[in-house]
Design a protein around this motif. Structure first.
Motif, PDB file in Angstrom:
ATOM      1  N   GLU A 268      20.931  25.897 -51.174  1.00 45.78           N
ATOM      2  CA  GLU A 268      21.157  24.499 -51.554  1.00 45.78           C
ATOM      3  C   GLU A 268      20.951  23.597 -50.339  1.00 45.78           C
ATOM      4  O   GLU A 268      21.438  23.900 -49.242  1.00 45.78           O
ATOM      5  CB  GLU A 268      22.600  24.313 -52.055  1.00 45.78           C
ATOM      6  N   ALA A 269      20.279  22.469 -50.563  1.00 45.27           N
ATOM      7  CA  ALA A 269      20.012  21.537 -49.470  1.00 45.27           C
ATOM      8  C   ALA A 269      21.295  20.794 -49.088  1.00 45.27           C
ATOM      9  O   ALA A 269      21.972  20.236 -49.948  1.00 45.27           O
ATOM     10  CB  ALA A 269      18.943  20.527 -49.903  1.00 45.27           C
ATOM     11  N   VAL A 270      21.627  20.825 -47.804  1.00 47.61           N
ATOM     12  CA  VAL A 270      22.806  20.090 -47.316  1.00 47.61           C
ATOM     13  C   VAL A 270      22.474  19.438 -45.975  1.00 47.61           C
ATOM     14  O   VAL A 270      21.550  19.848 -45.273  1.00 47.61           O
ATOM     15  CB  VAL A 270      24.051  21.004 -47.135  1.00 47.61           C
TER      16      VAL A 270
ATOM     17  N   SER B 144      14.383  19.600 -48.101  1.00 45.11           N
ATOM     18  CA  SER B 144      14.876  18.938 -49.321  1.00 45.11           C
ATOM     19  C   SER B 144      13.929  19.203 -50.479  1.00 45.11           C
ATOM     20  O   SER B 144      14.364  19.543 -51.591  1.00 45.11           O
ATOM     21  CB  SER B 144      14.980  17.423 -49.110  1.00 45.11           C
TER      22      SER B 144
ATOM     23  N   ALA C 198      14.014  22.822 -51.888  1.00 42.64           N
ATOM     24  CA  ALA C 198      15.132  23.038 -52.823  1.00 42.64           C
ATOM     25  C   ALA C 198      14.874  22.313 -54.139  1.00 42.64           C
ATOM     26  O   ALA C 198      15.139  22.840 -55.227  1.00 42.64           O
ATOM     27  CB  ALA C 198      16.445  22.561 -52.202  1.00 42.64           C
ATOM     28  N   PHE C 199      14.351  21.098 -54.038  1.00 41.40           N
ATOM     29  CA  PHE C 199      14.099  20.297 -55.242  1.00 41.40           C
ATOM     30  C   PHE C 199      13.072  20.973 -56.153  1.00 41.40           C
ATOM     31  O   PHE C 199      13.273  21.089 -57.368  1.00 41.40           O
ATOM     32  CB  PHE C 199      13.637  18.895 -54.825  1.00 41.40           C
TER      33      PHE C 199
ATOM     34  N   GLU D 191      14.137  23.890 -58.292  1.00 44.66           N
ATOM     35  CA  GLU D 191      14.861  23.576 -59.515  1.00 44.66           C
ATOM     36  C   GLU D 191      14.008  22.784 -60.503  1.00 44.66           C
ATOM     37  O   GLU D 191      14.254  22.803 -61.706  1.00 44.66           O
ATOM     38  CB  GLU D 191      16.092  22.744 -59.147  1.00 44.66           C
TER      39      GLU D 191
ATOM     40  N   GLU E  32      12.954   9.899 -56.181  1.00 43.43           N
ATOM     41  CA  GLU E  32      14.414   9.961 -56.195  1.00 43.43           C
ATOM     42  C   GLU E  32      14.920  11.125 -55.342  1.00 43.43           C
ATOM     43  O   GLU E  32      15.921  11.001 -54.648  1.00 43.43           O
ATOM     44  CB  GLU E  32      14.944  10.076 -57.626  1.00 43.43           C
ATOM     45  N   ALA E  33      14.196  12.249 -55.402  1.00 45.15           N
ATOM     46  CA  ALA E  33      14.623  13.432 -54.647  1.00 45.15           C
ATOM     47  C   ALA E  33      14.635  13.144 -53.143  1.00 45.15           C
ATOM     48  O   ALA E  33      15.491  13.637 -52.421  1.00 45.15           O
ATOM     49  CB  ALA E  33      13.715  14.621 -54.943  1.00 45.15           C
TER      50      ALA E  33
END
Lengths: 160, 288
Positions: free
Chosen positions: A58-60, A113, A116-117, A120, A131-132
């Motif tokens: 997950e991107a953090v 980012s 990860a985007f 999904e 938006e991502a």
């Protein structure tokens, strides 16, 4: 005396252990203790997105997570996106072909980012891509090349 | 731009976290860190002790009791957006969460963290006001329940003692097929709202049987438009009724800041209330 902890974690598939000061961010730890300077720290308050890494996929923001909190986790940085033989991740290749970077400061955060985007959302619209990356600031490109690269990479990845 | 030195604690139970709060002065609770970490990095907050809640058992998770969703305080915003029970019982939540920061911050950010930080422009407090959510707080003498109306005490100050911990948020759900709409205006997607509106409607045979409208970002805490809600009850769901509700929103007390005047926030509130109600009516399962 500095408050420290011993941590073990996996970074880009390799098991690493270190003694960290508890106030050290994950981003500073990756750069300073592990020498993985691909991760860039810009604003250090979660706004610019340059320091984005993947934790358990997950991107953090690595500036908003303490290194000690990554104990036992699997971290992927921009260095971990390309293949072991050095061939580029489809996103990296698409950034290169579509002029998705100029100075390159925001690029590691854009790549992690978007990786990860796209995992999904493999077939996003242009609006969804925008938006991502709305939490990733680029001051050079005007974003057009980045958006083109993301859509191009998505297509490549879908076609396998 | 690095935190001042602190002593780090990582309790594994809520009782242990409460005991640590009692044992240490000047301790801060660390939830998702998407607000506290920036403040620590910039040294707006200097704490001697940081108590990390990420390893506390039983604080995360969503339980659908049938008439309510019980949400653990450490439930990540991203998990709320992905949860099928939340999507089915409270579909306004994923819609509103799209506006909370960015997907990278929602991966860490928690519902409890947002409700305790209590930024006036944050979306989750606005939603919890619309739902009359009940917050469960644990302290040295056990747990107590706080209705959302009593949660904000002042600007960014929740009804939470120095040795208390928010553990659970209970969201009473509305009837199946209820209408919902979330509308927001921000300068850029992911910025804090200048004004945000959450609207819930139950419509029976074309007439409104129940309404809740909450306005965030306008004042130091979310505003429920109770006058407009009772005026809507019994009326036909349509533009006239929604415009009247918007006119009530135009009368709210609204803040001014460097960028936005109070009058502008009032105008926005009026427009966004109309839009949110219109969206809610279109989605209501009745014959609207």
């Amino acid at each position: 005396m500095a408050d420290t902890r011993d941590i073990e974690l996996t970074v880009n598939g390799e098991s690493r252990s270190a003694t960290v000061e508890t106030r050290t961010s994950l981003g500073d730890f990756l750069r300073q203790a592990l020498g993985l300077t691909g991760t860039h720290l810009g604003c250090e308050h979660g706004v610019c997105g340059a320091c984005t890494v993947l934790v358990d996929g997950e991107a953090v923001r690595s500036c908003l997570m303490l290194a000690v909190q990554a104990k036992g986790r699997e971290v992927t940085t921009v260095e971990g996106l390309s293949n072991p033989d050095g061939t580029l991740h489809p996103l990296q290749d698409a950034f290169w072909r579509n002029h998705g970077l100029q100075c390159g400061f925001c690029t590691p955060g854009m790549l992690t980012s978007l990786a990860a985007f796209l995992e999904e959302n493999p077939d996003p619209s242009e609006r969804e891509v925008r938006e991502a990356i709305s939490g990733n600031i680029c001051r050079c490109t005007g974003y057009q090349g980045i958006v083109d690269a993301a859509l191009d990479a998505a297509k490549t990845m879908r076609e396998g | 731009m690095k935190p001042a030195p602190f002593t780090y604690h990582d309790p594994t139970s809520a009782a242990e976290a409460v005991a640590l709060l009692g044992a240490h002065e000047d301790a801060k609770l660390l939830a998702g860190g998407q607000s506290l970490m920036p403040m620590l990095n910039m040294r707006f907050v200097v704490a001697d002790h940081v108590i990390d809640l990420n390893g506390v058992e039983g604080l995360a998770g969503i339980n659908n009791t049938g008439d309510a969703l019980e949400i653990g305080a450490m439930t990540r915003q991203r998990d709320l957006m992905r949860d099928p029970a939340v999507a089915a019982k409270a579909p306004i939540m994923p819609e509103a969460l799209e506006w909370v920061g960015h997907f990278q911050t929602r991966n860490r950010g928690t519902i409890g963290g947002s409700l305790c930080h209590l930024d006036p422009a944050a979306e989750l407090p606005c939603l919890m006001a619309a739902y009359d959510a009940v917050l469960t707080v644990e302290g040295p003498d056990g747990a107590r329940e706080v209705p959302f109306t009593e949660w904000p005490l002042a600007y960014m100050i929740p009804n939470l003692g120095p040795d208390e911990l928010l553990t659970k948020v209970t969201v009473p759900t509305w009837a199946g097929g209820h209408g919902y709409g979330f509308s927001e205006f921000a300068r850029r997607h992911g910025d804090f709202a200048i004004v945000a509106v959450a609207a819930l409607l139950e419509i029976d045979g074309g007439n409104i049987s129940r309404a809740a409208i909450s306005v965030g970002g306008a004042d130091v805490k979310p505003i429920r438009l109770e006058e407009a809600e009772s005026a809507l009850a019994g009326q036909a769901a349509g533009p006239d009724a929604f415009k009247a509700a918007g006119e009530v929103a135009r009368q709210i007390d609204a803040m001014s800041d460097t960028y936005v005047t109070s009058a502008y926030r009032q105008r926005l509130a009026a427009t966004l209330v109309e839009r949110a109600l219109d969206k809610a009516a279109q989605r209501a399962g009745g014959s609207a």
